[in-house]
Write an enzyme that holds these catalytic residues in place. Sequence first.
Site, PDB file in Angstrom:
ATOM      1  CG  ASN A 102      -2.932   1.314  -1.656  1.00 20.82           C
ATOM      2  OD1 ASN A 102      -2.559   1.732  -1.407  1.00 20.82           O
ATOM      3  ND2 ASN A 102      -3.272   0.401  -3.362  1.00 20.82           N
ATOM      4  N   PRO A 103      -4.586   4.821  -0.533  1.00 22.55           N
ATOM      5  CG  PRO A 103      -3.586   7.003   0.643  1.00 22.55           C
ATOM      6  CD  PRO A 103      -3.550   5.320   0.736  1.00 22.55           C
TER       7      PRO A 103
ATOM      8  NE  ARG B 242      -2.885  -2.708   3.390  1.00 22.68           N
ATOM      9  CZ  ARG B 242      -3.791  -2.177   3.340  1.00 22.68           C
ATOM     10  NH1 ARG B 242      -4.951  -1.204   3.631  1.00 22.68           N
ATOM     11  NH2 ARG B 242      -4.536  -3.351   3.441  1.00 22.68           N
ATOM     12  CB  THR B 243      -0.035   4.336  -1.923  1.00 23.96           C
ATOM     13  OG1 THR B 243      -0.125   4.634  -2.467  1.00 23.96           O
ATOM     14  CG2 THR B 243       1.098   6.047  -1.335  1.00 23.96           C
ATOM     15  CG  LEU B 244       3.047   2.206   3.703  1.00 21.82           C
ATOM     16  CD1 LEU B 244       4.760   1.429   3.721  1.00 21.82           C
ATOM     17  CD2 LEU B 244       2.489   1.996   4.585  1.00 21.82           C
TER      18      LEU B 244
END
Lengths: 261, 272
Positions: A142-143, A38-40
Amino acid sequence: MFLLPVSFSINADYFFLQFTIPIDNGDSVKNAEADSQRTLYPYVTGTSIVAIKYKDGVLMASDMGGSYGSTLRYKNIERMKAIGKHSLLGASGEISDFQEILRYLDELVLNDNMWDDGNSLGPKEVHNYLTRVMYNRRNKFNPLWNTLVLGGVKNGESYLGMVSMIGVSFEDNHVATGFGNHLARPILRDEWHADLSFEDGVKLLEKCMRVLLYRDRSAINKLQIAKITEEGVTVSQPYSLKTFWEFKAFNNPTAGAEGSW
Amino acid sequence: MFRNQYDTDVTTWSPTGRLFQVEYAMEAVKQGSAAIGLRSRSHVVLASVNKAQSELSSHQRKIFKVDDHIGVAIAGLTADGRVLSRYMRSESINHSFTYESPLPVGRLVVRLADKAQVCTQRSWKRPYGVGLLVGGLDESGAHLYYNCPSGNYFEYQAFAIGSRSQAAKTYLERRFESFNESSREDLIKDAILAIRETLQGETLKSSLCTVSVLGVDEPFHFLDQESIQKVIDTFEKVPEEEEDGGEAEAEAAAAPTEQGGAGDQDVAPMEM
């Protein structure tokens, strides 16, 4: 490869199950997610976008920088793109996510064109589509790490809206992202009015971009201004703003404290 | 069209290149009670005859609202029609949710047609036994489409389907050239007159028909019995005489500017 489970790690915004894979890459053991990634946090980011409605449509300004943390690494990134016939999209935040969004929109516009039936996606439709996408990604933790500005003109009506990475979306006569919200919008609130001419609009945007150039450390002095009217989108060639550093106080900065810098 | 050895399966072609099951499905449409649609540049009117199973029961609903800007009238297997209406409503609302703007009718109709086509090419399915008159509004104005069980769709200025629809079609064929410029009221009147044609002599009463309108700045809605009766009263004042004097005679009695360009033949003294 054996996976050694580690207990839950709770961070400020999220917690996830971490497994350690014993890879020694010099400094630390790498962690791998049990599920997909996921986007962190963002890596290569663009800074503010500023946009206003004017007499014939919408004007949008952005610089061409892509920062890699505190390094101003990329200096030729176009952060504004035309979407279909009627819209212009500007993005700040993670550049790779912006490129992903452009791919989604490409598909959307392609399908819309394939209908070939006289109907076409206007800026309102694109804006709402993007809002749905951003909000859905946010719900999955998960933006797409962007704040998007969507401007356009269709059937004589101008449209200007914004979507953030958590799916907050709204329309206004003038919008800005990131630092622009703090530095540019106060100027716009004072000086924007309906039916600005093209020249006045550009002057106003340049005033905002100049302030951002002076005060935002991730801004670079290479910007583009994009215009969208009923006729279509034009993105200007990159150019620089004139800056002034000859303020008296800068001349002898250590006047009041010899030895300091 | 009689029973033959190629009509058991929808996936069996006849040697002459026909799919009999699909054609039989279109026959089912002709069995349903009449439904009529007409459109002007800015409005679409859908009307249907209220058929009831028996005197004891209520009549079947044949006109459905799909969205504020789209309505559909069906003829044939009403159950199939209901299912397809639900599909249309679903498509319309999903589009509205994602794009916050109304689904263009043309696109809805294509999706509907593609859905019908699937049923003509699967051995475990059967074609939908219902014809749909889809009326709606989009960027380019008002539209009226007819969706066939075969998966074909056509755009019309005016159309009628169901039993005794030929009579209505004949009436509409005489008048359709003026519809584009018709006022909303004239369009409604023409729809009711077309309905009357399908009744073949039965006295026209507002309880016998359902009429719906949609237009620019006017979301889809049904006309109530009173309004329908009022329109009927304008030309059914003296039933026996009016039947003949209505269309056949070239009377320029009323001829006010509100009528369409084709020289409306109405005799009944209009409230001017």
